[in-house]
Motif scaffolding. Structure first.
Motif, PDB file in Angstrom:
ATOM      1  N   SER A   1      -0.122  -0.702  -4.751  1.00 35.82           N
ATOM      2  CA  SER A   1      -1.429  -0.044  -4.699  1.00 35.82           C
ATOM      3  C   SER A   1      -1.187   1.440  -4.482  1.00 35.82           C
ATOM      4  O   SER A   1      -0.865   1.882  -3.386  1.00 35.82           O
ATOM      5  CB  SER A   1      -2.247  -0.639  -3.548  1.00 35.82           C
ATOM      6  OG  SER A   1      -3.344   0.190  -3.288  1.00 35.82           O
ATOM      7  N   LEU A  10       0.856  -1.198   0.000  1.00 35.89           N
ATOM      8  CA  LEU A  10       0.000   0.000   0.000  1.00 35.89           C
ATOM      9  C   LEU A  10       0.884   1.239   0.000  1.00 35.89           C
ATOM     10  O   LEU A  10       1.579   1.516   0.982  1.00 35.89           O
ATOM     11  CB  LEU A  10      -0.897   0.003   1.233  1.00 35.89           C
ATOM     12  CG  LEU A  10      -1.883  -1.161   1.322  1.00 35.89           C
ATOM     13  CD1 LEU A  10      -2.563  -1.191   2.681  1.00 35.89           C
ATOM     14  CD2 LEU A  10      -2.916  -1.072   0.207  1.00 35.89           C
ATOM     15  N   PRO A  61      -9.040   8.391  -3.239  1.00 31.64           N
ATOM     16  CA  PRO A  61      -8.441   7.706  -2.096  1.00 31.64           C
ATOM     17  C   PRO A  61      -9.426   6.686  -1.518  1.00 31.64           C
ATOM     18  O   PRO A  61     -10.544   7.034  -1.148  1.00 31.64           O
ATOM     19  CB  PRO A  61      -8.166   8.846  -1.099  1.00 31.64           C
ATOM     20  CG  PRO A  61      -8.077  10.071  -1.949  1.00 31.64           C
ATOM     21  CD  PRO A  61      -9.034   9.848  -3.085  1.00 31.64           C
ATOM     22  N   LEU A  62      -9.029   5.428  -1.513  1.00 35.66           N
ATOM     23  CA  LEU A  62      -9.948   4.354  -1.130  1.00 35.66           C
ATOM     24  C   LEU A  62      -9.716   3.867   0.285  1.00 35.66           C
ATOM     25  O   LEU A  62     -10.428   2.975   0.754  1.00 35.66           O
ATOM     26  CB  LEU A  62      -9.811   3.184  -2.116  1.00 35.66           C
ATOM     27  CG  LEU A  62     -10.405   3.423  -3.504  1.00 35.66           C
ATOM     28  CD1 LEU A  62     -10.055   2.279  -4.454  1.00 35.66           C
ATOM     29  CD2 LEU A  62     -11.923   3.602  -3.428  1.00 35.66           C
ATOM     30  N   GLY A  63      -8.703   4.430   0.948  1.00 30.59           N
ATOM     31  CA  GLY A  63      -8.372   3.917   2.273  1.00 30.59           C
ATOM     32  C   GLY A  63      -7.676   2.573   2.129  1.00 30.59           C
ATOM     33  O   GLY A  63      -7.629   1.993   1.035  1.00 30.59           O
ATOM     34  N   GLY A  67      -0.901   6.564   0.173  1.00 28.77           N
ATOM     35  CA  GLY A  67      -1.209   7.628   1.133  1.00 28.77           C
ATOM     36  C   GLY A  67      -0.471   8.923   0.820  1.00 28.77           C
ATOM     37  O   GLY A  67       0.522   8.928   0.096  1.00 28.77           O
ATOM     38  N   LYS A  68      -0.989  10.007   1.387  1.00 32.44           N
ATOM     39  CA  LYS A  68      -0.387  11.324   1.109  1.00 32.44           C
ATOM     40  C   LYS A  68       0.808  11.609   2.002  1.00 32.44           C
ATOM     41  O   LYS A  68       1.552  12.572   1.752  1.00 32.44           O
ATOM     42  CB  LYS A  68      -1.431  12.424   1.306  1.00 32.44           C
ATOM     43  CG  LYS A  68      -2.512  12.378   0.256  1.00 32.44           C
ATOM     44  CD  LYS A  68      -3.327  13.656   0.233  1.00 32.44           C
ATOM     45  CE  LYS A  68      -4.267  13.666  -0.952  1.00 32.44           C
ATOM     46  NZ  LYS A  68      -5.642  13.935  -0.584  1.00 32.44           N
ATOM     47  N   GLY A  69       0.994  10.828   3.058  1.00 30.78           N
ATOM     48  CA  GLY A  69       2.150  11.031   3.927  1.00 30.78           C
ATOM     49  C   GLY A  69       2.193  12.420   4.532  1.00 30.78           C
ATOM     50  O   GLY A  69       3.236  13.064   4.581  1.00 30.78           O
ATOM     51  N   LYS A 125       5.792   9.115   0.192  1.00 24.08           N
ATOM     52  CA  LYS A 125       6.589   8.624   1.333  1.00 24.08           C
ATOM     53  C   LYS A 125       7.418   7.376   1.005  1.00 24.08           C
ATOM     54  O   LYS A 125       8.579   7.318   1.418  1.00 24.08           O
ATOM     55  CB  LYS A 125       5.628   8.366   2.501  1.00 24.08           C
ATOM     56  CG  LYS A 125       6.241   7.813   3.743  1.00 24.08           C
ATOM     57  CD  LYS A 125       5.294   7.902   4.946  1.00 24.08           C
ATOM     58  CE  LYS A 125       3.963   7.236   4.793  1.00 24.08           C
ATOM     59  NZ  LYS A 125       3.134   7.292   6.009  1.00 24.08           N
ATOM     60  N   ASN A 170       1.813  -2.437   4.593  1.00 20.70           N
ATOM     61  CA  ASN A 170       1.776  -0.974   4.582  1.00 20.70           C
ATOM     62  C   ASN A 170       3.115  -0.499   4.028  1.00 20.70           C
ATOM     63  O   ASN A 170       4.170  -1.005   4.447  1.00 20.70           O
ATOM     64  CB  ASN A 170       1.610  -0.422   5.996  1.00 20.70           C
ATOM     65  CG  ASN A 170       0.163  -0.375   6.435  1.00 20.70           C
ATOM     66  OD1 ASN A 170      -0.728  -0.800   5.700  1.00 20.70           O
ATOM     67  ND2 ASN A 170      -0.069   0.145   7.613  1.00 20.70           N
ATOM     68  N   ASP A 177       4.997   1.791   4.657  1.00 18.36           N
ATOM     69  CA  ASP A 177       5.806   2.664   5.508  1.00 18.36           C
ATOM     70  C   ASP A 177       6.303   1.940   6.758  1.00 18.36           C
ATOM     71  O   ASP A 177       6.606   2.582   7.752  1.00 18.36           O
ATOM     72  CB  ASP A 177       5.020   3.927   5.899  1.00 18.36           C
ATOM     73  CG  ASP A 177       3.669   3.613   6.521  1.00 18.36           C
ATOM     74  OD1 ASP A 177       3.350   2.425   6.702  1.00 18.36           O
ATOM     75  OD2 ASP A 177       2.935   4.563   6.835  1.00 18.36           O
TER      76      ASP A 177
HETATM   77  P1  GTP Z   1      -0.140  10.255   6.944  1.00 22.87           P
HETATM   78  O1  GTP Z   1      -0.958  11.147   6.051  1.00 22.87           O
HETATM   79  O2  GTP Z   1       1.097  10.930   7.445  1.00 22.87           O
HETATM   80  O3  GTP Z   1      -0.943   9.609   8.053  1.00 22.87           O
HETATM   81  O4  GTP Z   1       0.446   9.046   6.083  1.00 22.87           O
HETATM   82  P2  GTP Z   1      -0.269   8.027   5.053  1.00 22.87           P
HETATM   83  O5  GTP Z   1      -0.995   8.801   4.027  1.00 22.87           O
HETATM   84  O6  GTP Z   1       0.794   7.117   4.547  1.00 22.87           O
HETATM   85  O7  GTP Z   1      -1.322   7.240   5.925  1.00 22.87           O
HETATM   86  P3  GTP Z   1      -1.084   5.951   6.816  1.00 22.87           P
HETATM   87  O8  GTP Z   1       0.260   6.026   7.481  1.00 22.87           O
HETATM   88  O9  GTP Z   1      -2.257   5.752   7.679  1.00 22.87           O
HETATM   89  O10 GTP Z   1      -1.093   4.786   5.727  1.00 22.87           O
HETATM   90  C1  GTP Z   1      -0.596   3.504   5.954  1.00 22.87           C
HETATM   91  C2  GTP Z   1      -0.181   2.909   4.618  1.00 22.87           C
HETATM   92  O11 GTP Z   1      -1.299   2.766   3.751  1.00 22.87           O
HETATM   93  C3  GTP Z   1       0.817   3.782   3.877  1.00 22.87           C
HETATM   94  O12 GTP Z   1       1.758   2.919   3.299  1.00 22.87           O
HETATM   95  C4  GTP Z   1      -0.018   4.507   2.843  1.00 22.87           C
HETATM   96  O13 GTP Z   1       0.720   4.763   1.642  1.00 22.87           O
HETATM   97  C5  GTP Z   1      -1.125   3.522   2.569  1.00 22.87           C
HETATM   98  N1  GTP Z   1      -2.414   4.179   2.285  1.00 22.87           N
HETATM   99  C6  GTP Z   1      -3.109   4.976   3.132  1.00 22.87           C
HETATM  100  N2  GTP Z   1      -4.253   5.371   2.563  1.00 22.87           N
HETATM  101  C7  GTP Z   1      -4.277   4.825   1.310  1.00 22.87           C
HETATM  102  C8  GTP Z   1      -5.230   4.881   0.225  1.00 22.87           C
HETATM  103  O14 GTP Z   1      -6.276   5.531   0.283  1.00 22.87           O
HETATM  104  N3  GTP Z   1      -4.903   4.192  -0.901  1.00 22.87           N
HETATM  105  C9  GTP Z   1      -3.758   3.453  -1.013  1.00 22.87           C
HETATM  106  N4  GTP Z   1      -3.524   2.821  -2.166  1.00 22.87           N
HETATM  107  N5  GTP Z   1      -2.844   3.389  -0.018  1.00 22.87           N
HETATM  108  C10 GTP Z   1      -3.118   4.053   1.137  1.00 22.87           C
END
Ligand code: GTP
Length: 358
Positions: A52, A6, A82-84, A9-11, A23, A106, A108
């Protein structure tokens, strides 16, 4: 074995560095972070990977292509919105072998967990899904995952208050590494944003078949500035198994060090950086092409690509400097603070560049 990483995310917690790169493409020592995850997968024989994506997908596609040059088959799916984390896994379904078990990571999480052992336990139990769990001292900011004696998931307790905790119970949180059977992935609603942690897993746990896999392996979510610096330090110190070099610091190609310039304390210096006479860099990550002036002192900070730090300037702990920013000669910046992309730090403090938005 197939894996979904995954990376959409916008990080936001790593802004402004993630304004210009996703990220997973942030360098950890000598390679983009997600490369460490690919290396880890390959050490366990996993060569079939779906990224993804959502935010800035081309950065990954341009760098990794189809993966063949590194012995991988890499495919890409991009969220239409953004699908979460749950919706994103479901969206990858057309790219997956529908009869095969899938690893989900994940994008990250830095870990060297034994994935073979996780898979073996998952299969022994004929689980629908297995969640790797990592111990924490304080589950308060996280979601506690409570297990029954057979390691099946009893409950998820989001951000537990102290009175919700049971005496003596182990504090374990979701480590962002999952093994999922096809039926579980197919059961996620299609095309709808949802969280795998908060929406999908509690529903599966209620039906039975969802297990936890407690692990004491090295584990770090690199998603904050402090954690990102720590990831670089820990890789350099060999605290987690990776394919990167270990040492007190890592200097990339074409770094030029002036007389009596010093670099240490788990620092990483990007390609083509130039450090002036007597400059000192300790516990920092510097992106590519950074200029550090004579006598400047940098400690515990993250400096984006192409930044210029003037002679005699000081950049302290928990400062994050966006790409292309300028720290004027003699200026001092102490954290926690974020300097915007192309921003400026001078005697008046931190501000947007006069050229911002151009
Ligand atoms: P923050 O905005 O700083 O919280 O970081 P983030 O956007 O990476 O969110 P989070 O740390 O909660 O995400 C955990 C993992 O899931 C990361 O590797 C993200 O890239 C990924 N991720 C989070 N939301 C989505 C999404 O809507 N779509 C996809 N494809 N990946 C997601």
């Amino acid at each position: 074995m197939q894996a979904v990483i995954l990376v959409g995310g916008k990080g936001t917690r790593l802004r402004p560095l993630t304004d210009t790169r996703p990220k997973p493409m942030m360098t950890v020592v000598d390679r983009p972070f997600v490369t460490h995850q690919l290396d880890h997968l390959q050490r366990h024989g996993v060569t079939d990977v779906v990224f993804s994506c959502g935010y800035l997908p081309d950065a990954l596609r341009d760098h990794f292509g189809d993966g063949q040059d590194r012995g991988l088959s890499i495919r890409y799916v991009v969220d239409p919105e953004p699908l979460g984390t749950g919706g994103a896994v479901r969206n990858a379904w057309p790219e997956l072998d529908p009869s095969a078990t899938t690893l989900v990571l994940n994008g990250d999480v830095l870990t060297d967990i034994d994935l073979g052992a996780v898979l073996a336990r998952h299969r022994e139990r004929a689980a629908a899904g297995t969640i790797v769990l990592t111990p924490v001292a304080d589950p308060g900011p996280f979601g506690l995952v409570r297990l029954l004696a057979d390691d099946s998931v009893e409950a998820f307790v989001e951000k537990p208050a102290p009175e919700e905790l049971r005496p003596g119970e182990p504090f374990r949180i979701n480590a962002g590494t999952y093994v999922l059977e096809p039926a579980l992935v197919q059961g996620i609603p299609e095309g709808e944003p949802c969280s795998i942690e908060r929406d999908v897993f509690p529903a599966v746990a209620a039906q039975g078949g969802l297990y936890g896999h407690p692990s004491d392996a090295y584990w770090l979510d690199i998603g904050t500035p402090a954690a990102y610096l720590r990831a670089n330090r820990d890789v350099l110190a060999g605290r987690v198994r990776t394919d990167s070099p270990v040492g007190d610091a890592h200097l990339s190609a074409d770094v030029v060090l002036g007389a009596r310039a010093s670099v240490g304390g788990g620092s990483v210096v990007g390609a083509g950086c130039r450090l002036g006479d007597g400059a000192s860099v300790s516990g920092c990550v510097l992106g590519d092409g950074v200029r550090v002036g004579s006598g400047a002192e940098l400690s515990g900070c993250i400096v984006g690509a192409g930044v210029s730090v003037g002679d005699g300037a000081t950049v302290g702990e928990e400062v994050v400097v966006g790409d292309g920013a300028v720290v004027a000669p003699g200026a001092t910046v102490e954290g926690p603070v974020k300097v915007p992309t192309d921003g400026l730090v001078d005697d008046d403090g931190v501000r947007e560049s006069e050229h911002a938005g151009r």
